[in-house]
Design a protein around this motif. Structure first.
Motif, short mmCIF file in Angstrom:
data_model
loop_
_atom_site.label_atom_id
_atom_site.label_comp_id
_atom_site.label_asym_id
_atom_site.label_seq_id
_atom_site.Cartn_x
_atom_site.Cartn_y
_atom_site.Cartn_z
N UNK A 132 -0.90 -4.24 -3.75
CA UNK A 132 -1.92 -3.78 -4.09
C UNK A 132 -2.15 -1.68 -5.09
N UNK A 133 -4.01 -2.21 -5.46
CA UNK A 133 -3.52 -1.32 -6.72
C UNK A 133 -5.00 -0.90 -6.51
N UNK A 134 -4.82 0.05 -7.35
CA UNK A 134 -6.36 0.73 -7.39
C UNK A 134 -7.32 0.21 -8.88
N UNK A 135 -6.52 -0.83 -9.38
CA UNK A 135 -7.15 -1.48 -11.03
C UNK A 135 -8.36 -1.55 -10.88
N UNK A 136 -9.43 -1.77 -11.67
CA UNK A 136 -10.54 -2.94 -11.20
C UNK A 136 -10.09 -4.38 -10.82
N UNK A 137 -9.40 -5.11 -11.91
CA UNK A 137 -9.02 -6.62 -11.66
C UNK A 137 -7.18 -6.69 -10.66
N UNK A 138 -7.20 -7.22 -10.76
CA UNK A 138 -5.53 -8.50 -10.67
C UNK A 138 -4.99 -9.77 -10.59
N UNK A 139 -4.29 -10.35 -11.64
CA UNK A 139 -4.07 -11.25 -11.67
C UNK A 139 -3.79 -11.94 -10.40
N UNK A 140 -5.22 -13.04 -10.81
CA UNK A 140 -5.05 -14.12 -9.26
C UNK A 140 -3.80 -15.45 -8.87
N UNK A 141 -3.07 -14.77 -10.43
CA UNK A 141 -2.34 -16.04 -9.73
C UNK A 141 -0.56 -15.62 -10.34
N UNK A 142 0.40 -15.34 -9.79
CA UNK A 142 1.91 -14.55 -10.84
C UNK A 142 2.07 -15.54 -11.00
N UNK B 222 0.84 -0.81 0.02
CA UNK B 222 -0.11 -0.08 -0.61
C UNK B 222 0.82 1.20 0.39
N UNK B 223 2.09 1.11 0.71
CA UNK B 223 2.25 2.50 0.94
C UNK B 223 3.31 2.89 -0.22
N UNK B 224 3.71 1.43 -1.17
CA UNK B 224 4.66 1.79 -2.35
C UNK B 224 3.03 2.46 -3.41
N UNK B 225 2.17 1.70 -3.08
CA UNK B 225 1.28 1.93 -4.22
C UNK B 225 1.08 3.75 -4.18
N UNK B 226 1.17 3.98 -2.97
CA UNK B 226 1.09 5.34 -3.03
C UNK B 226 1.81 6.48 -3.20
N UNK B 227 2.73 6.26 -3.48
CA UNK B 227 4.69 6.91 -3.96
C UNK B 227 4.81 7.57 -2.50
N UNK B 228 4.20 6.90 -1.33
CA UNK B 228 5.37 7.40 -0.64
C UNK B 228 5.88 6.22 0.14
#
Length: 213
Positions: free
Chosen positions: A194-204, A139-145
């Motif tokens: 952690x992302x604000x995108x609608x969908x995140x791939x469920x598998x890496x 989350x901290x990285x997603x905010x770029x803080x």
């Protein structure tokens, strides 16, 4: 969509392979790696960038597409948006070791610390500590803080299905953030995006580093 990639950078610990790979990254990345004190850190820095380039090649993503990188131990991780839409995204991977309860007491919220204290089994407490850690870092990285944002300025909990949710967010970052966690057999690490995108791939996608070089 945010796509997630993982690779084992053990091959880069061989000097000849590392030197070869240094020639495949931008000069600024090579200089950054060379400032690392230990060979593992240098391999992680070069490996993370090569994983990003492999992900870009697969998705067709360009330089304007949001990405984030992380590394721990022998593994590097990449989260990459496959569209040019403005999204926030952060990822983190951490090798599971002993729970750092002093760190949790000082930096986590009271409820997060209390949740850790409920776990009497040492391994379960360690797993939960590092689960909290990657959720917070991503989350901290997603905010770029990054570390400018205090870990106690937001709060993480779990829903009835044990999925992570943000219970409290900083006023400056009230967008809807979504978490995806990854558990890959044989890798003793916690991983999260952690992302604000609608969908995140469920598998890496696990990438064979020998195919990247």
């Amino acid at each position: 969509m945010i796509r997630t990639y993982l690779a084992d950078i053990t091959p880069l610990l061989e000097r000849d392979t590392y030197e070869q790979c240094c020639g495949l990254v931008p000069d600024w990345r090579r200089r950054k790696a060379q400032r690392m004190r230990f060979a593992e850190g240098r391999a992680q820095s070069i490996g993370a960038w090569l994983l990003l380039e492999a992900a870009r090649k697969e998705t067709g993503a360009g330089g304007s597409h949001v990405y984030n990188l992380s590394h721990s131990g022998s593994y590097v991780m990449c989260a990459l948006s496959d569209t040019a839409e403005a999204v926030r995204a952060g990822c983190d991977i951490e090798t599971v070791k002993d729970a750092k309860m002093g760190v949790a007491r000082r930096f986590f919220t009271e409820s997060e610390y209390e949740r850790l204290m409920e776990e009497e089994d040492g391994q379960k407490r360690a797993d939960l500590f590092f689960r909290f850690w990657v959720l917070k870092e991503s989350f901290m990285k997603a905010t770029r803080q990054g570390m400018k944002l205090g870990m106690d300025e937001f709060e993480i909990g779990f829903d009835e299905q044990n999925r992570p949710v943000l219970l409290r967010q900083p006023a400056a970052f009230l967008e809807k953030y979504r978490y995806t966690e990854y558990n890959i057999e044989g890798i003793g690490a916690k991983m999260a995006v952690c992302t604000t995108a609608e969908v995140t791939a469920k598998e890496a996608k696990v990438v064979d580093f020998n195919h990247i070089i």
